[in-house]
Enzyme design. Structure first.
Site, PDB file in Angstrom:
ATOM      1  N   HIS A  41       0.863  -1.185   0.000  1.00 37.73           N
ATOM      2  CA  HIS A  41       0.000   0.000   0.000  1.00 37.73           C
ATOM      3  C   HIS A  41       0.894   1.228   0.000  1.00 37.73           C
ATOM      4  O   HIS A  41       1.681   1.435   0.927  1.00 37.73           O
ATOM      5  CB  HIS A  41      -0.929   0.013   1.216  1.00 37.73           C
ATOM      6  CG  HIS A  41      -1.851   1.193   1.241  1.00 37.73           C
ATOM      7  ND1 HIS A  41      -3.122   1.152   0.711  1.00 37.73           N
ATOM      8  CD2 HIS A  41      -1.678   2.454   1.732  1.00 37.73           C
ATOM      9  CE1 HIS A  41      -3.702   2.321   0.871  1.00 37.73           C
ATOM     10  NE2 HIS A  41      -2.841   3.143   1.484  1.00 37.73           N
ATOM     11  N   CYS A  42       0.750   2.048  -1.023  1.00 39.55           N
ATOM     12  CA  CYS A  42       1.617   3.217  -1.168  1.00 39.55           C
ATOM     13  C   CYS A  42       0.826   4.486  -0.848  1.00 39.55           C
ATOM     14  O   CYS A  42      -0.069   4.872  -1.614  1.00 39.55           O
ATOM     15  CB  CYS A  42       2.175   3.296  -2.587  1.00 39.55           C
ATOM     16  SG  CYS A  42       3.325   4.673  -2.837  1.00 39.55           S
ATOM     17  N   PRO A  43       1.110   5.157   0.263  1.00 42.18           N
ATOM     18  CA  PRO A  43       0.391   6.398   0.566  1.00 42.18           C
ATOM     19  C   PRO A  43       0.737   7.538  -0.384  1.00 42.18           C
ATOM     20  O   PRO A  43      -0.046   8.482  -0.525  1.00 42.18           O
ATOM     21  CB  PRO A  43       0.824   6.709   2.004  1.00 42.18           C
ATOM     22  CG  PRO A  43       2.148   6.036   2.158  1.00 42.18           C
ATOM     23  CD  PRO A  43       2.088   4.809   1.312  1.00 42.18           C
ATOM     24  N   GLY A  64      -1.716   7.175  -2.953  1.00 42.83           N
ATOM     25  CA  GLY A  64      -3.068   7.116  -2.425  1.00 42.83           C
ATOM     26  C   GLY A  64      -3.843   5.892  -2.833  1.00 42.83           C
ATOM     27  O   GLY A  64      -5.072   5.962  -2.982  1.00 42.83           O
TER      28      GLY A  64
END
Length: 480
Positions: free
Chosen positions: A200-202, A205
């Site tokens: 999961h890459c913030p 997003g």
């Protein structure tokens, strides 16, 4: 109602004139169905995602870092094109802003494609599928509730499958109620199982999975080139200006270049390092999740190897970057099943008989116009059935009343022995005695019915010749 009498008011039944020229007659559509507005599936999606543009855009709920990424790219690139490119295109070559523009648009395109797409979310099991699966693995009640009676959650159920000679365990997801496919994992932030889950890459997003991994890799790779490109030519710009007016004067003349150089310097290392790490993963056909867990590490055993690798770096890269993109499995823009439509009540609360020729369903609602077998003399005088000639007070609720288009018949005709009411018409909606108009000449002599009311009903009766002929035939049978 009191039979005979002078001019006393009608207490048992009251009658009012029914207008047949209403624009919205309930007879035309007595069973209008209320249809609720259909909803898209993204409106009831169970995961923690946000949707935009009617479900076309799918993102994670935490998007603050994504906006920071957009601001950094837009501000840094905008300053470069506004303050550095004019000087560099004049002193060196006009190709510099052209190359910078191509890189910028490629970065923005891949970023938005990564952030706004479905990463490969797996649909959750339906209640029937979940119940059937939990019955198979046992402990149905405990697994469905997430905990057992003693507060102990059962351990994850697993299934073993063999892929290219390597045993791979499929884990059961307690949230999605499915056995996750190989390389899939549940994202705790998005609350979804993602196929070929990478991480999961913030910064983008969104999750990075099977359907958007290639775009994520192209984004970080092109961003690395853009960052290096801007940093290199900003330093070139400062050097050229310092040769003419000195280093301090060059910094004073182009403060935007100093800001760009600082941003690029501190970000280039992480971006280039991330690009190199994912290049290694692509060349070995691994995911970030598998590499961190050491799923295919030799430390787990000499016979442990990656069953998804093709044994060739070029083939692995082609499989990750050039293969077909699988379609989305969640159908987020599809429609959910609408609720069962309910019949709408008439607008005025009264189900009326129509008296115009345009109402094609008149025969279905009027007992006298239905296509039934001809009535014999024995059938006309059956005892125990309510008849039209009886007073309104003797009619029970729910029984049909005759239409207002009854021809002008005298009271001596004896309609009591003519037309028995059929109980088989209960499927239609009829008037109750309190709501229905009276047929002409069926009231006692002393009832206060106005002359205009009688003329109105007679004018309606003249429009239905078929009805009049049928009644005349019945009168003749009665006289015989």
């Amino acid at each position: 109602m009191t039979p005979g009498g002078g001019g006393g008011p009608m207490k048992d039944c009251e009658y009012s004139q029914i207008s047949t020229h209403s624009s919205s007659s309930p007879m035309e559509s007595p069973h209008k169905k209320k249809k609720a507005a259909p909803k898209r599936k993204w409106e009831v999606f169970p995961g923690r995602n946000k949707f935009f543009c009617n479900g076309r855009i799918m993102m994670a709920r935490q998007t603050g870092v994504f906006y920071l990424t957009l601001v950094l790219i837009l501000v840094t690139s905008g300053l470069f094109f506004a303050f550095d490119c004019p000087y560099l295109s004049e002193k060196i070559t006009p190709a510099i802003p052209a190359i910078g523009g191509i890189l910028f648009f490629f970065v923005m395109g891949t970023l938005l494609r990564t952030s706004f797409s479905d990463p490969g979310v797996l649909p959750r099991a339906t209640p029937d599928e979940a119940a059937d699966l939990e019955r198979q693995i046992g402990n149905t009640e405990d697994i469905a509730n997430g905990s057992s009676s003693g507060g102990y959650r059962p351990p994850p159920r697993t299934k073993d499958v063999i892929i290219n000679g390597q045993t791979v365990k499929l884990k059961y997801c307690f949230t999605c109620k499915i056995f996750r496919p190989p390389r899939a994992s549940h994202c705790s932030l998005c609350d979804n199982c993602v196929e070929r889950f990478d991480h999961h890459c913030p910064w983008v997003g969104n999750c990075v999975g099977k359907r958007n991994y290639r775009f994520f890799y192209m984004f970080i790779l092109s961003l690395s080139f853009l960052t290096v490109f801007i940093f290199a030519f900003v330093i070139t710009h400062i050097i050229l200006r310092s040769q003419q007016a000195g280093f301090l004067n060059a910094l004073k003349d182009s403060p935007a270049s100093v800001l760009e150089a600082v941003v690029c310097f501190f970000s280039v290392w992480s971006i280039v390092g991330l690009s190199g790490f994912h290049t290694y993963l692509i060349s070995s056909n691994q995911t970030t999740n598998e590499d961190i867990k050491g799923s295919w590490s030799n430390k787990r055993g000499k016979e442990n190897y990656n069953p998804y690798g093709y044994g060739n770096i070029f083939t692995n890269c082609c499989a990750a970057l050039c293969g077909p993109i699988s379609p989305s499995l969640i159908d987020r823009r599809g429609f959910i099943q609408p609720d069962t439509p309910q019949p709408a009540a008439p607008s005025n609360g009264i189900t009326m008989y129509g008296a115009t020729q345009s109402q094609s369903n008149m025969a279905a609602a009027t007992p006298l116009l239905q296509s039934e077998p001809s009535l014999t003399s024995e059938e006309l005088s059956l005892p125990g059935k309510a008849t039209i000639g009886a007073p309104c007070a003797t009619l029970t609720l729910g029984q049909p009343t005759p239409p207002s288009s009854m021809p002008n018949l005298t009271s001596e005709t004896g309609l009591t022995d003519m037309i028995p009411l059929k109980e088989e018409h209960e499927g239609h909606q009829f008037l109750t005695p309190e709501e229905a108009p009276s047929p002409p000449r069926m009231l006692p002599a002393g009832s206060p019915i106005t002359h205009s009311h009688t003329m109105h009903v007679l004018s309606l009766a003249s429009q239905d010749s078929l009805h009049e002929d049928s009644v005349r035939g019945l009168v003749k049978l009665s006289s015989v």
